[in-house]
Design a protein around this motif. Sequence first.
Motif, PDB file in Angstrom:
ATOM      1  N   LEU A  23       0.688  -1.247   0.034  1.00 16.70           N
ATOM      2  CA  LEU A  23      -0.011   0.029  -0.118  1.00 16.70           C
ATOM      3  C   LEU A  23       0.979   1.504   0.008  1.00 16.70           C
ATOM      4  CD1 LEU A  23      -2.839   1.113   0.279  1.00 16.70           C
ATOM      5  CD2 LEU A  23      -2.630   1.167   2.677  1.00 16.70           C
ATOM      6  N   ILE A  24       2.008   1.120   0.798  1.00 11.66           N
ATOM      7  CA  ILE A  24       2.831   2.574   0.772  1.00 11.66           C
ATOM      8  C   ILE A  24       3.486   2.424  -0.525  1.00 11.66           C
ATOM      9  CG2 ILE A  24       4.946   3.369   2.019  1.00 11.66           C
ATOM     10  CD1 ILE A  24       4.028   2.331   4.454  1.00 11.66           C
ATOM     11  N   GLN A  25       4.205   1.600  -1.185  1.00  7.54           N
ATOM     12  CA  GLN A  25       4.578   1.368  -2.319  1.00  7.54           C
ATOM     13  C   GLN A  25       3.868   2.030  -3.309  1.00  7.54           C
ATOM     14  OE1 GLN A  25       5.869  -2.546  -3.221  1.00  7.54           O
ATOM     15  NE2 GLN A  25       6.764  -2.667  -1.033  1.00  7.54           N
ATOM     16  N   LEU A  26       2.705   1.889  -3.374  1.00 12.70           N
ATOM     17  CA  LEU A  26       1.656   2.324  -4.144  1.00 12.70           C
ATOM     18  C   LEU A  26       1.437   3.840  -4.209  1.00 12.70           C
ATOM     19  CD1 LEU A  26      -0.433   1.925  -6.280  1.00 12.70           C
ATOM     20  CD2 LEU A  26      -2.035   1.217  -4.734  1.00 12.70           C
ATOM     21  N   PHE A  27       1.266   4.223  -3.034  1.00  9.49           N
ATOM     22  CA  PHE A  27       0.911   5.620  -2.484  1.00  9.49           C
ATOM     23  C   PHE A  27       2.154   6.355  -2.809  1.00  9.49           C
ATOM     24  CE2 PHE A  27      -2.931   5.611   0.492  1.00  9.49           C
ATOM     25  CZ  PHE A  27      -3.760   4.788  -0.341  1.00  9.49           C
ATOM     26  N   LEU A  28       3.549   5.835  -2.687  1.00  8.34           N
ATOM     27  CA  LEU A  28       4.673   6.564  -2.969  1.00  8.34           C
ATOM     28  C   LEU A  28       4.746   6.895  -4.448  1.00  8.34           C
ATOM     29  CD1 LEU A  28       7.589   5.121  -1.025  1.00  8.34           C
ATOM     30  CD2 LEU A  28       7.043   7.375  -1.101  1.00  8.34           C
ATOM     31  N   ILE A  29       4.308   5.962  -5.346  1.00  6.67           N
ATOM     32  CA  ILE A  29       4.251   6.124  -6.776  1.00  6.67           C
ATOM     33  C   ILE A  29       3.301   6.958  -7.063  1.00  6.67           C
ATOM     34  CG2 ILE A  29       4.223   5.009  -8.853  1.00  6.67           C
ATOM     35  CD1 ILE A  29       5.636   2.466  -7.848  1.00  6.67           C
ATOM     36  N   TYR A  30       1.951   6.961  -6.762  1.00  2.00           N
ATOM     37  CA  TYR A  30       0.769   7.394  -7.219  1.00  2.00           C
ATOM     38  C   TYR A  30       0.862   8.833  -6.538  1.00  2.00           C
ATOM     39  CZ  TYR A  30      -3.874   8.421  -8.278  1.00  2.00           C
ATOM     40  OH  TYR A  30      -4.835   9.238  -9.165  1.00  2.00           O
ATOM     41  N   PHE A  31       0.832   9.155  -5.369  1.00  2.00           N
ATOM     42  CA  PHE A  31       0.662  10.279  -4.693  1.00  2.00           C
ATOM     43  C   PHE A  31       2.117  11.070  -4.422  1.00  2.00           C
ATOM     44  CE2 PHE A  31      -2.698   8.201  -2.530  1.00  2.00           C
ATOM     45  CZ  PHE A  31      -3.799   8.860  -3.292  1.00  2.00           C
ATOM     46  N   GLY A  32       2.858  10.146  -4.298  1.00  2.00           N
ATOM     47  CA  GLY A  32       4.545  10.600  -3.979  1.00  2.00           C
ATOM     48  C   GLY A  32       5.205  11.369  -4.995  1.00  2.00           C
ATOM     49  N   LEU A  33       5.235  10.695  -6.361  1.00  2.00           N
ATOM     50  CA  LEU A  33       5.938  11.201  -7.221  1.00  2.00           C
ATOM     51  C   LEU A  33       5.522  12.794  -7.874  1.00  2.00           C
ATOM     52  CD1 LEU A  33       6.525   8.033  -9.767  1.00  2.00           C
ATOM     53  CD2 LEU A  33       7.997   9.044  -8.158  1.00  2.00           C
ATOM     54  N   ALA A  34       4.349  13.009  -7.485  1.00  2.00           N
ATOM     55  CA  ALA A  34       3.628  14.286  -7.881  1.00  2.00           C
ATOM     56  C   ALA A  34       4.547  15.537  -7.264  1.00  2.00           C
ATOM     57  CB  ALA A  34       2.594  14.628  -7.554  1.00  2.00           C
ATOM     58  N   GLN A  35       5.154  15.297  -6.098  1.00  2.00           N
ATOM     59  CA  GLN A  35       6.162  15.835  -5.386  1.00  2.00           C
ATOM     60  C   GLN A  35       7.097  16.716  -6.102  1.00  2.00           C
ATOM     61  OE1 GLN A  35       7.232  14.681  -1.551  1.00  2.00           O
ATOM     62  NE2 GLN A  35       8.977  15.996  -1.459  1.00  2.00           N
ATOM     63  N   PHE A  36       7.448  16.184  -7.341  1.00  2.00           N
ATOM     64  CA  PHE A  36       8.932  16.464  -7.738  1.00  2.00           C
ATOM     65  C   PHE A  36       8.349  17.338  -8.965  1.00  2.00           C
ATOM     66  CE2 PHE A  36       9.768  12.670  -5.732  1.00  2.00           C
ATOM     67  CZ  PHE A  36      10.679  13.261  -4.721  1.00  2.00           C
ATOM     68  N   GLU A  37       8.973  18.667  -8.914  1.00  2.00           N
ATOM     69  CA  GLU A  37       8.392  19.556  -9.825  1.00  2.00           C
ATOM     70  C   GLU A  37       8.946  19.040 -11.351  1.00  2.00           C
ATOM     71  OE1 GLU A  37       6.930  22.440  -8.870  1.00  2.00           O
ATOM     72  OE2 GLU A  37       6.364  22.813 -11.099  1.00  2.00           O
ATOM     73  N   LEU A  38      10.263  18.590 -11.308  1.00  2.00           N
ATOM     74  CA  LEU A  38      10.975  18.165 -12.512  1.00  2.00           C
ATOM     75  C   LEU A  38      10.224  16.940 -13.079  1.00  2.00           C
ATOM     76  CD1 LEU A  38      14.076  19.232 -13.326  1.00  2.00           C
ATOM     77  CD2 LEU A  38      14.852  17.035 -12.371  1.00  2.00           C
TER      78      LEU A  38
END
Lengths: 228, 226
Positions: free
Chosen positions: A66-81
């Motif tokens: 669940l954390i891996q999924l959230f890291l990818i789906y929600f987390g990656l949006a954090q990076f402007e680049l």
Amino acid sequence: MNWDIILDSAGLYLSGLRLTLGLTLASLLFSFLLAVPLALAKWSGGAVTRAIISGYTLLFRGTPLLIQLFLIYFGLAQFELLRESWLWPWLSSPLVCVLLAFVLNSAAYSTEIFAAGLAHLPRGEIEAARAFGMSAWVRTRRIYLPAMLTRSLPLYGNEAVMLMHATSLASTVTLMEITGVARNLTLNYYIQFEPYVTAGLLYLILTLSLVGLLHWAERRWAGYLVQR
Amino acid sequence: MLGDYALTILGAARVTLTLAGASLLLSVVLGMVGAACKLSRRRWLRLLAGGYTGLMRGVPDLVLLLLVFYSLPALVNQGLEAFGSDAYFELDPWVAGILTLGAIFGGYMTETFRAALQNVPRGQIEAGLACGFGPIALLRLIIAPQMIRLALPGFANNWLVLAKATALVSLIGLHDVMFRARGAAEATGQPFLFYLVAAGFYLAVTLVSVGVLRLVADRYAFERRE
């Protein structure tokens, strides 16, 4: 009881079933393609290769999916680049994100399963293959791969069932597979019982079919390993 | 500021670990009962245990959790209504979480304990009986020590999966590590960072568990290394 609502939504469940099966098969296929070379590399590689692959499997097997999924789906949006790169149209799609999470997670488990299968390969078989003058490529194709796959079939079958169940997490990022359909029905009609029971039954049927298929595959390809 | 959020997430470690511990306890009890049923001479007990483990291993964790948290109270309330009562039944997320995780991993423990029990050599049990051991002495001195050694790898694996599965209860609103990570991610706009903190916590639990279980395995190994 409101079973008529479930009957009216049979089409929704059917499309949910299709997505669940699609997610399972696609994740299994890609994770298999990733895990086979990783297992071979872990088994035959040097200390550095082994350490890198072990690090990867530890990270993905030591944390909840669940954390891996959230890291990818929600987390990656954090990076402007990343948000401005050409990758973003793909990485902002929930379908791509769940596939990425499932493939990376399942490949970690499968790598360890296959590597363990290789570790049980009798030394004599390898020596015999060398004595016949087989090249590394021929040895891999004719000896290592078949031995690895048959020996790890029971555990790999387990992993396939686990992965099928894990696809239910896709509902947490808006995908409408079986669990997503059930959750939506509970919200739309305000009934809590029937939708989840139906989903549970569907998974039960899927699991039993998959287990039956795996037993057949084990008898067909790994039968020679059974001690009589 | 960011450090405060990280501390809040890690502060929920107690919730996650309490939930995991309580579920483990329930799963061990269910696993013992289940294994005894599977090896029973009575057919209906074997069928019952088979149905239980089949159900627990045939339906995803998340769906079982939703079934217990939402569907079970709905069923009870329909029953209450049919009897003309206006009482309203609701399950606490804690209770639902422990019941579900305990039941799921009770199914896995059943298989682990059954296999271990079956692999205690028959001759040793017969030898114990021949020496006049009562059932309690037999269990304590002959069956239990060997069963622990045989069941330990499976038990360890079940625990590691259980500890990670607790993250699901955040979805029914229990304020565990995962739930707090989600809160911090939404409040700060730095989801990657805070999910990474939560991931680090679960990884630490895994690593510590593996270390401890290795010590226990050494303790129960065949040859004691002095």
